[in-house]
Design a protein around this motif. Sequence first.
Motif, PDB file in Angstrom:
ATOM      1  N   ILE A 138      88.374 -30.857  51.366  1.00 57.77           N
ATOM      2  CA  ILE A 138      88.756 -30.957  52.770  1.00 57.77           C
ATOM      3  C   ILE A 138      88.939 -32.437  53.101  1.00 57.77           C
ATOM      4  N   GLU A 142      91.407 -33.075  58.206  1.00 53.59           N
ATOM      5  CA  GLU A 142      91.069 -31.684  58.496  1.00 53.59           C
ATOM      6  C   GLU A 142      89.615 -31.537  58.965  1.00 53.59           C
ATOM      7  N   THR A 143      88.974 -32.665  59.239  1.00 51.35           N
ATOM      8  CA  THR A 143      87.575 -32.687  59.685  1.00 51.35           C
ATOM      9  C   THR A 143      87.519 -33.116  61.139  1.00 51.35           C
ATOM     10  N   LEU A 177      90.235 -35.766  62.470  1.00 51.65           N
ATOM     11  CA  LEU A 177      91.224 -35.032  63.258  1.00 51.65           C
ATOM     12  C   LEU A 177      91.010 -35.252  64.755  1.00 51.65           C
ATOM     13  N   GLY A 202      93.291 -26.975  64.076  1.00 51.26           N
ATOM     14  CA  GLY A 202      93.564 -26.987  62.640  1.00 51.26           C
ATOM     15  C   GLY A 202      92.447 -27.534  61.788  1.00 51.26           C
ATOM     16  N   ALA A 203      91.264 -27.703  62.324  1.00 54.92           N
ATOM     17  CA  ALA A 203      90.149 -28.242  61.549  1.00 54.92           C
ATOM     18  C   ALA A 203      89.620 -27.193  60.579  1.00 54.92           C
ATOM     19  N   LYS A 204      89.326 -27.623  59.363  1.00 52.84           N
ATOM     20  CA  LYS A 204      88.693 -26.761  58.370  1.00 52.84           C
ATOM     21  C   LYS A 204      87.200 -27.047  58.243  1.00 52.84           C
TER      22      LYS A 204
END
Length: 404
Positions: A138, A142-143, A177, A202-204
């Motif tokens: 990740i 994406e964080t 992000l 859209g954060a994973k």
Amino acid sequence: MKPPLLLIGHGTHDETGVAEFGRFVHRLRCRLDGLPAEVSGGFITNARPPLGQSIASLVARGHHHLVALPLSLTGDRRALGDIPGTMALEQERHPTLEYDLGRPLGPDPRVLRLLAERLADARAEMPRFVADEPPAEITPGETAVVLVGHGSTDPAVNAEVHRVSRLFWETHAADLLTVETAYVSHTRPGVPGGLERCRRLGAKRVIVLPYVLFAGAVLERIWAQALAYGANHEGLDIRCAEVIGDCEGLADVVIDRYEEALAGAGHSPAPVTVPAVTRAPAAPGRPSVVVPVAVPAIGTARPDVAVIETLDADALDVEFDVDALEAETFDGEVLSPEAFDAESFHADAFDAETFDAEAFDVRTEAAAETDTMIGATGHAKAVTEIRGGSPDGPLTQPGVASAV
């Protein structure tokens, strides 16, 4: 010996938070022992030791002047309690008691650095996975981070937490992000709302970052809400960071606030030094003009804040003379009796033909309203003429063709 430092904590029934508060008071005692200065602490409500007991102990040891410092990240008086009212009551009990009130701790750049350290620890911690396959990497883009404050019924306090989130994102998490804001109680969004916003962006991976000083019931509520949200969103990696806690970095901020309060209390207003005024000799028959000017005096409890005080007009006289002006700029011949006399301007030249009372009627007022576009309602004809025949057309200027 310097005045003692009195730390004022949030009232809480949680034993974990009270114990960590006590450990932090002990840390400060060790730090300030070399100044030397005593350190004590107490709670306004719901916990021991009560604030009144700590003050009585200091007064019994011969301290009649102290520095009271709210151990809080925000200036939420509703959550912390009525500190001025409580201290006023203690002054009634101890008539010789004097105190200086320090500022809350945040948002201080060192507090933001402590938050960055807690965030880094949470990012470095390896998550637990049941699957045998290694997880997909990740990226920082994406964080996301959800900075969680206590929450207040005061909108200004909640806005301050939003400000901290923005400052933290730009100074310590610019590669991530986003940094969203959430609250434990009293206002929206809650922790689930902050996590949901990050997921939709859209954060994973989302790291919950408590904007809280010490562990206890508040931290447990934050983690419980985050875990409950994560149970329904298995594809989202949610991690929870620790609180700021009892540490040397937090002690540095508190000591700085203590020294700041001492400097403000010992700062006396400095007298205003007015430079000597050069008085130009007046020409014969021409008296000089003296204009008294009042200037602000700088006297403040804090050196970086200016306070305007009243200065007597006699303390400063700024004098200037017509002779000090150059002839090219302001010549006496320009405004002389020969250049400006009764023949050039007399009562007959300004008569009823030039300015008649009847000429300034309702029609003139309507034109003025049309020119300023204020109150143009009821004067559609005048507006249409100005706009070139179209009520909605652009305004035309003299000598400039309007483009439609």
